[in-house]
Design an enzyme around this catalytic site. Structure first.
Site, PDB file in Angstrom:
ATOM      1  N   ASP A   1       0.833  -1.203   0.000  1.00 46.56           N
ATOM      2  CA  ASP A   1       0.000   0.000   0.000  1.00 46.56           C
ATOM      3  C   ASP A   1       0.873   1.260   0.000  1.00 46.56           C
ATOM      4  O   ASP A   1       2.106   1.186  -0.044  1.00 46.56           O
ATOM      5  CB  ASP A   1      -0.922  -0.039   1.221  1.00 46.56           C
ATOM      6  CG  ASP A   1      -2.316   0.502   0.932  1.00 46.56           C
ATOM      7  OD1 ASP A   1      -2.448   1.368   0.043  1.00 46.56           O
ATOM      8  OD2 ASP A   1      -3.279   0.060   1.591  1.00 46.56           O
TER       9      ASP A   1
ATOM     10  N   ASP B   1      -9.742   3.627  -3.618  1.00 48.70           N
ATOM     11  CA  ASP B   1     -10.403   2.398  -3.177  1.00 48.70           C
ATOM     12  C   ASP B   1     -11.819   2.243  -3.724  1.00 48.70           C
ATOM     13  O   ASP B   1     -12.550   3.219  -3.924  1.00 48.70           O
ATOM     14  CB  ASP B   1     -10.487   2.363  -1.651  1.00 48.70           C
ATOM     15  CG  ASP B   1      -9.135   2.155  -0.995  1.00 48.70           C
ATOM     16  OD1 ASP B   1      -8.141   1.967  -1.719  1.00 48.70           O
ATOM     17  OD2 ASP B   1      -9.077   2.193   0.247  1.00 48.70           O
TER      18      ASP B   1
ATOM     19  N   TRP C   1      -2.870   3.522  -5.621  1.00 50.56           N
ATOM     20  CA  TRP C   1      -4.108   4.236  -5.958  1.00 50.56           C
ATOM     21  C   TRP C   1      -3.997   5.063  -7.242  1.00 50.56           C
ATOM     22  O   TRP C   1      -4.716   6.047  -7.419  1.00 50.56           O
ATOM     23  CB  TRP C   1      -4.566   5.126  -4.799  1.00 50.56           C
ATOM     24  CG  TRP C   1      -4.274   4.570  -3.449  1.00 50.56           C
ATOM     25  CD1 TRP C   1      -4.504   3.287  -3.015  1.00 50.56           C
ATOM     26  CD2 TRP C   1      -3.668   5.252  -2.347  1.00 50.56           C
ATOM     27  NE1 TRP C   1      -4.093   3.134  -1.718  1.00 50.56           N
ATOM     28  CE2 TRP C   1      -3.572   4.326  -1.275  1.00 50.56           C
ATOM     29  CE3 TRP C   1      -3.213   6.549  -2.152  1.00 50.56           C
ATOM     30  CZ2 TRP C   1      -3.025   4.662  -0.045  1.00 50.56           C
ATOM     31  CZ3 TRP C   1      -2.673   6.887  -0.921  1.00 50.56           C
ATOM     32  CH2 TRP C   1      -2.589   5.945   0.112  1.00 50.56           C
ATOM     33  N   GLY C   2      -3.091   4.683  -8.141  1.00 53.22           N
ATOM     34  CA  GLY C   2      -2.954   5.384  -9.410  1.00 53.22           C
ATOM     35  C   GLY C   2      -2.117   6.641  -9.362  1.00 53.22           C
ATOM     36  O   GLY C   2      -2.009   7.353 -10.369  1.00 53.22           O
TER      37      GLY C   2
END
Length: 684
Positions: free
Chosen positions: A165, A220, A199-200
């Site tokens: 993450d 998300d 998350w791009g």
């Protein structure tokens, strides 16, 4: 065969291994050459499995994970292809005195190696979550400054999959961080699938293939419909970046949670969950379930385990599906399959009512006839000529497999509106800053709502077309009629010199080359740019992705939130809108909206407004090109702010070129009540 590090190896040996790996990094001299690209042989098809987060979040423990593994086997999901069991955040508590990451001894009393052994005994693979930053999203220890040490620990635990993450990252560069983690995993002594979850941010699809096996393309997922469709819109343009070993990841599946999971959202209908799964499959996305496996309905099981839909996702060619047409909320997607002459197709109805939808075979690069199979119904429907049509429920999908022959892509239909999409990027050709001036640059850009990335294509003579920007009314042209390579492509008033006419020639598989009439050179994305802002030039044609284009049929929708607003605001609180929101707070005189509408020819048009009237019936004054047209357009109440309706005002005279259409709150004309305005459509 996977290489393993003995989980019972002595602490001293592990420290020695860690030192030998860290020392070269510290000295900036590598004893083992640093990998320049990820080549771990994993994820040759999109990974499939189950992850704990969407249903359990932090409420996870050893028994729940063992139960999930057992259920993957007993329900048939393992046999359907789901192989990874991934523990997301909250399994870890801290580090020991030597810096080794520790599993929570209360939640995981047997330890991670024993849990991995249990999962492997079921014929499944074991995955863990961590973070590239200082701490995870739940505040547990991240990998920062422990990359090599944690990679060795994961290998010692026989971990097969690591999701990393991007929380608490301290403003670090994601490509640099994830490259460091990649190298630590590659040197761990075990083959570990690397899932990038940032998350791009900083466009991981551009650099991800050299770094990870999959990368998140968006923020998300949540358990409600508009979040799923928003994610689809971010992910589908990225098709050309995906392939075997490197996948766009639009996040884990929500199928079957019905709002009962740990992730935000009121849930979706069975129809919506099936559309969610259909779209993940056509986009060749990783299929990572996130539901409670112990309480699946029969419909959920049938959705998650449809072997024919899964086969589309897992097709060995590894091509992500692309958008073919997008008209009035009805989208057609096509995915090239390994067997020549075959396509998977999704008819996706994003509108609020059932609709008849059609796929035209030749627009996909197939011949004029094809055998059609419905994948959800598992039924052969017969052989059709030219096209196939089906009724698709609101928010629903029909998923098909077409079997025909490869052929040249069909000619463009004159008079329709298209987005021009380079195969290399999936971005849209757009006029810079929505300019209406001659000489404005044409760039590739993310899809917008201002109409500057939509073009009306009209046949001229001799097989050529003029390509007119919907927002400005100006033509796609080569600057100054230049005949040389590298000349810029701009917009300009349409003329007769040929630098603003183009041949649009099908080249197969649904793609085209676009050749300038005057120069004979091809439309081209300059320098093969892969990001928004790359300019268009002309260049001698070659079979390259930056000179290969889709023309995606679309409609002209004037989103209210992109119009000129006077004392009005926009919001996106209530569901069901198109674009990025709607006009709200519209309840007093002196508040109005102006739409700038470009038409090719003067004549009589219909104006259709989409709106929500949750407060009851409302009225507005319609004013066109400086003259009042309808004193009080009646917008009947819709019952709630989440429900929408349309009202059409027929036979409105518009000029050729620019028109200003205003909708005004004027009590003197009978205007009343609140109204949320979504968009305007203009048609003959």
């Amino acid at each position: 065969m996977r290489k393993k590090v003995n989980g019972r190896a002595g602490f001293g040996l592990r420290c020695l291994l860690a030192f030998l790996l860290v020392w070269p990094l510290m000295m900036d001299i590598f004893m083992v050459p640093q990998a320049s690209a990820l080549n771990n042989g994993l994820a040759q098809t999109p990974p499939m499995g189950w992850n704990s987060w969407n249903y359990y979040a932090c409420n996870v423990d050893e028994n729940k994970i063992k139960e999930a593994a057992d259920l993957l086997v007993s329900t048939g999901m393992k046999d359907a292809g789901y192989q990874y069991v991934v523990i997301d955040d909250c399994w870890q508590t801290g580090r020991d005195a030597n810096g080794n990451i520790m599993a929570d001894p209360v939640k995981f009393p047997s330890g991670m190696k024993a849990l991995a052994d249990y999962i492997h005994s079921k014929g499944l693979l074991f995955g863990l979550y961590t973070d590239a930053g200082y701490t995870t999203c739940a505040g547990r220890p991240g990998m920062y400054n422990h990359e090599v040490q944690d990679a060795l620990t994961f290998a010692a635990w026989d971990v097969d999959y690591v999701k990393v993450d991007w929380c608490d990252n301290g403003g670090m560069d994601p490509q640099t961080r994830y490259t460091l983690i990649r190298d630590a995993l590659l040197n761990s002594g075990r083959d570990i699938l690397f899932s990038i979850c940032n998350w791009g941010i900083n466009k991981p699809w551009v650099w991800g293939a050299e770094t990870g096996n999959m990368w998140r393309t968006t923020d998300d997922i949540f358990d409600f419909w508009q979040r799923v469709t928003w994610i689809i819109d971010q992910n589908y343009p990225l098709a050309n970046f995906a392939g075997p070993g490197r996948w766009n990841d639009p996040d884990m599946l929500m199928v079957g949670n019905y709002g009962a999971g740990a992730v935000f959202g009121e849930g979706m209908t069975d129809t919506e969950y099936r559309s969610h799964f259909s779209m993940w499959a056509i986009m060749a996305a990783p299929l990572i379930a996130g539901n409670n496996l112990s309480s699946m309905t029969a419909y959920t099981q049938a959705t998650l385990m449809n072997s024919e839909v899964i086969a589309v996702d897992q097709d060995p060619l590894g091509r992500q599906g692309v958008l073919v047409s997008d008209v009035d909320g009805k989208q057609v997607y096509s995915k090239l399959l390994q067997t020549p002459g075959t396509r998977a197709v999704v008819l996706f109805n994003r509108s609020e009512t059932a609709a008849t939808m059609t796929v035209n075979f030749t627009s996909l690069g197939l011949g004029s006839s094809a055998a059609v199979r419905d994948l959800w119904q598992k039924s052969n429907l017969g052989t059709y000529s030219g096209s196939y049509s089906a009724t698709v429920p609101a928010h629903g999908t029909v998923m098909l497999k077409l079997t025909g022959t490869e052929a040249t892509t069909s000619p463009i239909v004159s008079g329709k509106t298209y987005r021009i999409i380079p195969k290399s990027t999936g971005l849209s050709a757009a006029v810079e800053a929505s300019s209406t001036q001659n000489g404005a640059k044409v760039l590739q850009w993310d899809y917008g709502i201002s109409q500057n990335d939509k073009w009306t294509v009209t046949a001229t003579t001799g097989g050529f077309y003029k390509i007119i920007n919907v927002n400005s009314g100006k033509a796609l042209a080569v600057e100054n009629g230049d005949l040389k390579d590298n000349a810029k492509v701009i917009q300009w008033d349409y003329g007769t010199t040929g630098n603003d006419q183009w041949q649009i020639q099908g080249i197969g598989q649904g793609y085209y080359k676009i050749i300038n009439k005057l120069s004979g050179k091809s439309l081209n994305v300059a320098d093969n740019s892969l990001v928004s802002g790359g300019g268009f030039i002309q260049w001698t044609y070659g079979a390259a992705d930056n000179m290969t284009f889709q023309l995606v049929e679309t409609d002209v929708t004037y989103e209210a939130e992109a119009a000129v607003l006077h004392s009005l605001s926009t919001e996106s609180t209530h569901q069901g809108y198109t674009g990025k929101g709607y006009i709200s707070g519209w309840n007093a005189s002196g508040k109005w909206v102006d739409f700038n509408v470009i038409t090719d020819t003067s004549g009589v048009y219909n104006l259709t407004f989409r709106y929500s009237g949750g407060a009851g019936t409302a009225g507005r004054y319609l004013y066109v090109n400086g003259a009042g047209v309808v004193n009080n357009v009646v917008f009947n109440g819709t019952g709630s702010w989440n429900s929408y309706n349309t009202v059409t005002i027929p036979n409105i005279a518009l000029n050729s070129g620019s028109n200003t259409i205003s909708l005004i709150y004027d009590t003197g004309k009978g205007s009343t009540n609140y109204l949320n305005l979504d968009h305007l459509k203009v048609s003959h």
